[in-house]
Design an enzyme around this catalytic site. Structure first.
Site, PDB file in Angstrom:
ATOM      1  N   CYS A 379       0.818  -1.222   0.000  1.00 49.05           N
ATOM      2  CA  CYS A 379       0.000   0.000   0.000  1.00 49.05           C
ATOM      3  C   CYS A 379       0.846   1.264   0.000  1.00 49.05           C
ATOM      4  O   CYS A 379       0.600   2.195  -0.776  1.00 49.05           O
ATOM      5  CB  CYS A 379      -0.961  -0.019   1.188  1.00 49.05           C
ATOM      6  SG  CYS A 379      -0.173  -0.018   2.813  1.00 49.05           S
ATOM      7  N   HIS A 428      -2.667   0.816   7.070  1.00 56.25           N
ATOM      8  CA  HIS A 428      -2.951   0.790   5.629  1.00 56.25           C
ATOM      9  C   HIS A 428      -3.080   2.219   5.105  1.00 56.25           C
ATOM     10  O   HIS A 428      -3.343   3.156   5.860  1.00 56.25           O
ATOM     11  CB  HIS A 428      -4.259   0.023   5.397  1.00 56.25           C
ATOM     12  CG  HIS A 428      -4.583  -0.230   3.947  1.00 56.25           C
ATOM     13  ND1 HIS A 428      -3.712  -0.848   3.086  1.00 56.25           N
ATOM     14  CD2 HIS A 428      -5.707   0.048   3.220  1.00 56.25           C
ATOM     15  CE1 HIS A 428      -4.286  -0.939   1.881  1.00 56.25           C
ATOM     16  NE2 HIS A 428      -5.486  -0.401   1.948  1.00 56.25           N
ATOM     17  N   GLU A 440      -6.164   1.096  -4.025  1.00 56.64           N
ATOM     18  CA  GLU A 440      -5.358   0.503  -2.958  1.00 56.64           C
ATOM     19  C   GLU A 440      -4.660  -0.767  -3.436  1.00 56.64           C
ATOM     20  O   GLU A 440      -5.059  -1.404  -4.418  1.00 56.64           O
ATOM     21  CB  GLU A 440      -6.233   0.158  -1.751  1.00 56.64           C
ATOM     22  CG  GLU A 440      -7.311  -0.861  -2.077  1.00 56.64           C
ATOM     23  CD  GLU A 440      -8.074  -1.332  -0.848  1.00 56.64           C
ATOM     24  OE1 GLU A 440      -9.047  -2.079  -1.022  1.00 56.64           O
ATOM     25  OE2 GLU A 440      -7.685  -0.982   0.287  1.00 56.64           O
TER      26      GLU A 440
END
Length: 467
Positions: A379, A428, A440
């Site tokens: 990420c 994240h 993402e």
């Protein structure tokens, strides 16, 4: 990296489609199964909640490794700079020694000259052998000049020795600083290795717990399927099956349309990125001279000879550069670069300013997906690539990216903002696209994709790199 729990499918698995004889035989068993159904539904919900919590905990452990690796490379940069100071100080000390030799030579020459010419005796005989007052004055002036010359030579020698002492002190201090910086780099390496070991243990524990919970859930689901046959009535299930068929067909059509639109968007974005030579040059400049994020041992490998050598000094990543483009053009450039990577595999620790890279070997779950040998993004690596076309080089850790730009309330998020999850953004990060969508790289076994924005676990602030 940031493993995150996925959202449930909009359409559940298909219900049974009973026959007429099944419906007639089940009527008497409906009432006695109502309580059992409620208990089984709760068991399945609790199992799914435990799995989501495990995924979030492992995500934090993985981002801890990214943080440790960033700190390791920064410590190595500091050690390289300190070592260069030692070289400079040692050269200055050598130069001071040369100056002392020159000053000593001058002093020796003056002493020899004074001795061979008898300066002390001449100062008396010059008065005794003079022809008159004027002759005496002339000779006195000469002696004064000689005396001043002697003092100047002695002063120069003393200054050179003092300068040498100062340089020697500076060299010792630089050496101490270099040793301390090298020790800090070694300590950061140990911390990085410990962080990977911790993440590996957490991943293995998660895998074991997840297998046990999924087994319990599957068993409960099997019982639930049987109970539903009696509770809802097989006749109602036939109606539910017909409704499910229609819902599933609509969902399949919507998924296919979204996938087609995503593929078209990726192709168009990739074409714009490929045509933007200025952005490619800015990304290459931002990446130039930086250490590999996954470098643990501080060595570089030669693929042809198989030998390794210490890595050369690199510059640290910094997000303080002035973007080469601003406004909506900058936002769209960052989004184009991110969207151009749709479908690229997830790779823990992968991705830099120039594109996807191989990931980290963890000896556990990530290795089972081959992350260390996949060329892809995690990420935070995807965010590095997205913003590199603007000349911005982000650190490869969500917690550091959270403080890299302007923090704005998540409720005021705009297209192009980074969205973060977990305590202190430790879990994240994703790129907000607008209209409730985000880009993402979610977790091992997945790919770069567009997902609905998840508000559960989101940090209070989004981060805006350009405006």
């Amino acid at each position: 990296m940031g493993a995150v729990s996925g959202t449930a499918a909009a359409v559940p698995p298909p219900p049974p489609n009973p026959s007429d004889s099944d419906i007639a035989a089940a009527g008497s068993r409906v009432d006695e199964q109502l309580g059992a159904v409620g208990q089984l539904i709760n068991q399945v919900a609790a199992a799914n909640q435990q799995l989501a919590q495990l995924d979030a905990e492992v995500a934090i452990r993985r981002e801890d490794v990214n943080k440790a690796l960033v700190d390791l490379q920064n410590a190595r940069d500091a050690a390289d700079i300190a070592a260069q100071f030692v070289v400079t100080a040692q050269q200055a000390l050598a130069d001071a020694g040369t100056q002392i030799q020159a000053a000593q030579q001058k002093f020796n020459e003056f002493a020899v000259s004074s001795y061979t010419q008898g300066t002390g005796v001449a100062s008396v005989s010059s008065f005794l052998g003079s022809n008159g007052p004027e002759d005496v004055l002339d000779r006195a002036q000469v002696l004064k000049v000689l005396s001043n010359s002697q003092n100047a030579v002695l002063d120069g020698l003393q200054r050179a020795r003092t300068e040498q002492a100062n340089k020697d002190s500076a060299a010792r201090e630089s050496k101490q600083q270099a040793d301390a910086a090298a020790a800090e780099a070694d300590a950061q390496k140990v911390q990085a290795e410990q962080a990977i070991a911790t993440a590996r243990a957490a991943l293995q524990a998660q895998a074991d717990q997840k297998a046990a919970i999924e087994s319990q859930r599957d068993a409960a689901q099997s019982q639930l399927d049987v109970a539903r046959t009696d509770v809802a009535g097989l006749e109602g299930q036939r109606v539910a099956y017909s409704a499910w068929e229609q819902q599933k067909a609509a969902e399949d059509a919507a998924i296919a349309a979204a996938a087609s639109a995503a593929r078209d968007a990726a192709v168009q974005a990739a074409a714009r990125v490929a045509a933007n030579q200025a952005a490619a040059a800015a990304a290459a400049a931002a990446a130039a001279g930086q250490r590999s994020h996954t470098d643990i041992d501080g060595t570089e490998s030669d693929s042809e000879t198989g030998t390794t050598t210490p890595t050369t000094p690199k510059k640290p990543r910094s997000s303080t550069q002035t973007p080469s483009v601003t406004g909506s053009a900058a936002v769209e450039l960052a989004i184009d670069r991110g969207m151009s990577q749709l479908g690229v595999p997830y790779s823990w620790g992968g991705g830099d300013e120039n594109g996807p890279t191989k990931g980290i070997r963890d000896g556990g779950v990530a290795d089972s997906f081959g992350d260390y040998n996949k060329v892809g993004f995690d990420c935070s690596g995807l965010m590095i690539y997205a913003f590199a076309g603007l000349g911005i080089s982000l650190p490869h850790y969500t917690g550091y990216q959270y403080t890299a730009g302007k923090q704005v309330p998540s409720s005021d998020m705009k297209r192009g903002d980074m969205l973060f999850y977990g305590p202190n953004a430790s879990q994240h990060v994703a790129l907000y696209l607008g209209d409730g969508k985000m880009l993402e790289a979610p977790q091992s076994g997945s790919v770069v994709k567009v997902s609905p924005v998840r508000y559960d676990g989101m940090t209070p602030y989004a981060v805006r790199m350009v405006s």
